[in-house]
Motif scaffolding. Structure first.
Motif, mmCIF file in Angstrom:
data_model
loop_
_atom_site.group_PDB
_atom_site.id
_atom_site.type_symbol
_atom_site.label_atom_id
_atom_site.label_comp_id
_atom_site.label_asym_id
_atom_site.label_seq_id
_atom_site.Cartn_x
_atom_site.Cartn_y
_atom_site.Cartn_z
ATOM 1 N N PRO A 443 6.942 -3.983 0.784
ATOM 2 C CA PRO A 443 7.832 -2.819 0.859
ATOM 3 C C PRO A 443 8.393 -2.380 -0.486
ATOM 4 C CG PRO A 443 8.951 -4.793 1.632
ATOM 5 C CD PRO A 443 7.535 -5.191 1.399
ATOM 6 N N VAL A 444 8.364 -3.245 -1.493
ATOM 7 C CA VAL A 444 8.986 -2.901 -2.772
ATOM 8 C C VAL A 444 7.955 -2.382 -3.761
ATOM 9 C CG1 VAL A 444 10.331 -3.813 -4.709
ATOM 10 C CG2 VAL A 444 10.807 -4.593 -2.373
ATOM 11 N N ILE A 445 6.805 -3.040 -3.833
ATOM 12 C CA ILE A 445 5.778 -2.693 -4.820
ATOM 13 C C ILE A 445 4.931 -1.523 -4.298
ATOM 14 C CG2 ILE A 445 3.796 -3.560 -6.107
ATOM 15 C CD1 ILE A 445 4.962 -6.353 -5.822
ATOM 16 N N SER A 446 4.605 -0.567 -5.183
ATOM 17 C CA SER A 446 3.759 0.576 -4.803
ATOM 18 C C SER A 446 2.591 0.695 -5.779
ATOM 19 C CB SER A 446 4.567 1.874 -4.797
ATOM 20 O OG SER A 446 3.720 2.980 -4.548
ATOM 21 N N TRP A 471 7.656 -5.905 6.263
ATOM 22 C CA TRP A 471 9.111 -5.925 6.147
ATOM 23 C C TRP A 471 9.683 -7.226 6.742
ATOM 24 C CZ3 TRP A 471 12.713 -3.468 3.523
ATOM 25 C CH2 TRP A 471 12.417 -2.233 2.949
ATOM 26 N N ALA A 474 8.892 -10.071 4.387
ATOM 27 C CA ALA A 474 9.692 -9.954 3.165
ATOM 28 C C ALA A 474 11.144 -10.348 3.412
ATOM 29 C CB ALA A 474 9.605 -8.522 2.624
ATOM 30 N N THR A 475 11.691 -9.903 4.556
ATOM 31 C CA THR A 475 13.094 -10.208 4.871
ATOM 32 C C THR A 475 13.300 -11.708 5.054
ATOM 33 O OG1 THR A 475 13.329 -8.060 5.958
ATOM 34 C CG2 THR A 475 14.983 -9.739 6.448
#
Length: 488
Positions: A443-446, A471, A474-475
């Motif tokens: 979710p953070v890296i694009s 997500w 990751a959480t």
């Protein structure tokens, strides 16, 4: 009393006293003092003669007077209450017809070894040396509450009978003992009361038989202070032991001991401060083990000894012995009658970390999260199951890597076979199924792939599933890392 009133046996005792000589009326070596009621006048001494001898003693220059009498039948009440006696008194293997009364008396030394008594009234007694009741047979209660004994108290091999209802068999409450309490082989049929006692040495109760009965207190030692050890090795206890608020500088040793009190407490040691607590090589306690708010430096506890119900809230220990896998230790925490007690899990975790067993510490923390999950509402439990299945609440990070790798393979193969169409054909980068799947999962890296392509139909649902799963993973990973950092 005039000397002319005395019997030959009494005259013999009177004349021997100024020189401290032994007077021995004993018969064969196998003679039983319990049959002393049958002894005749040739070995009978009235208690009034003994009292007169001790309170108004004859003296001889250059001699040390003492009463050294063995094998006598003492008739009447030996009443020495409030008396101040400067001579050593030894009345061994004697038979007392009545209860001696020594309330608030002061003696230099008192030895009643092997004697038979119907009881002993000696509350607030003061002994400047040793008080010896070894091998005594005492039919009634022994009252020594508030006694001050500068030396040691010996009760080894003593046998104390059942007291009247509502009374302890052995009262040692608030006694002060300048040395130790030695009572190996003691047998009592009722409560032993040691509340508020102060013992400068060791309390030796090894191989004792404390028979109070189910539901009754066998040893009441609340607020006891022992500067040495308290030893109950190989003892048999019917009833329960109370040690709330006790202070034991050395070991509280219950190795090989049998504690039996079904349906009630077996050992109640809440709010204690103990150097070492040994519960080992014994049958399981029959009753509850209560260690609430106790502070123990070394806890030697074998899982086989642990009863079906324990109370551990607030227990603090520095070292847990012997070292064994976490799974065997967790059984104890699962039997806690208070339910989920986070502090108990933290203590066990800290014990494993202190010896460098981080793997066991993680297993304990994982078990803590699973136990906590049972206390949550349904939606909390559901989220807990997700965290457990995916990354083990953050304590199994490799599991997360396995999930991510599996999803990456699935997504990459699927989108490699079915390229999603670009949103803007002239502006879209070259499609890469691996980095497109990574864009969905992380979710953070694009990597610029997710926003340029739009899958349709079931592939769109697959992309949604990858986003949600990413997500979630990751959480849970971040939660686990945060928990680890906060612990350190």
């Amino acid at each position: 009393m005039e000397i002319t009133d005395m019997t030959p046996a009494e005259e013999r005792v009177w004349r021997a006293f100024p020189r401290g000589q032994d007077v021995d009326f004993r018969g064969p070596a196998d003679e039983d003092p319990a049959r002393g009621a049958d002894w005749g006048p040739e070995r009978t001494v009235r208690a009034s003669v003994v009292r007169a001898l001790l309170l108004s003693p004859p003296q001889e220059d250059g001699e040390t007077a003492s009463l050294r009498l063995a094998g006598a039948r003492i008739t009447g009440v030996l009443n020495l209450q409030y008396s101040d006696i400067d001579h050593a008194v030894r009345l061994s293997d004697c038979f007392f017809e009545d209860v001696p009364v020594l309330y608030a008396a002061r003696l230099r030394q008192l030895n009643l070894r092997g004697s038979v008594l119907p009881g002993l009234e000696a509350a607030t007694l003061r002994v400047d040396g040793v008080l010896r009741l070894s091998d005594c047979l005492i039919d009634g209660p022994v009252k020594l509450g508030g006694a001050q004994i500068s030396g040691a108290l010996f009760l080894d091999g003593a046998d104390i009978g059942e007291p009247p209802p509502g009374q302890p068999a052995l009262q040692l409450n608030h006694v002060t003992i300048g040395d130790g309490l030695s009572a190996p082989g003691l047998r009592t049929r009722g409560e032993v009361r040691l509340t508020g006692a102060s013992v400068a040495g060791t309390i030796d109760l090894n191989e004792t038989r404390l028979e109070a009965g189910a539901g009754e207190i066998a040893l009441d030692a609340e607020t006891l202070t022992a500067e040495g050890d308290v030893l109950l090795r190989s003892s048999s206890v019917s009833g329960w032991i109370g040690l709330r608020g006790a202070r034991v500088a050395g070991r509280l040793n219950l190795s090989h001991a049998g504690l039996v009190n079904p349906g009630g407490p077996a050992l109640r040691a809440g709010s204690c401060v103990i150097g070492e607590l040994w519960l080992r090589e014994s049958p399981p306690l029959e009753g509850t083990l209560n260690l609430r708010r106790a502070q123990v430096d070394v806890l030697w506890l074998e899982p086989e000894v642990i009863p079906e119900r324990v109370l551990l809230d607030g227990l603090v220990y520095t070292s847990l012995t012997p070292h064994m896998p976490a799974g065997r230790r967790l059984t104890m925490l699962e039997r806690d009658g208070d339910g989920y007690v986070p502090h108990a899990y933290e203590q066990l975790t800290a014990a494993y970390r202190r010896i460098g067993d981080d793997h066991a510490a993680r297993l304990v923390q994982l078990a803590k999260q699973r136990r906590h999950r049972t206390t949550l509402p349904w939606y909390g439990r559901l989220w807990g199951y997700v965290q457990d299945a995916t990354v083990g609440y953050g304590f199994r990070p490799l599991r997360a890597a396995g999930w991510l790798l599996s999803l990456l393979v699935i997504g990459s193969l699927t989108f490699a076979l079915h390229h999603p169409p670009p949103l803007k054909a002239d502006e879209a980068p070259q499609f890469n199924p691996v980095f497109y799947t990574l864009d969905l999962l992380l979710p953070v890296i694009s990597f610029g792939q997710e926003g340029a392509f739009a899958p349709a139909g079931r592939y769109q649902w697959l992309s949604y599933a990858l986003v949600v799963t990413g997500w979630t993973l990751a959480t849970t990973v971040v939660t686990g890392i945060t928990r680890t950092v906060s612990r350190q």
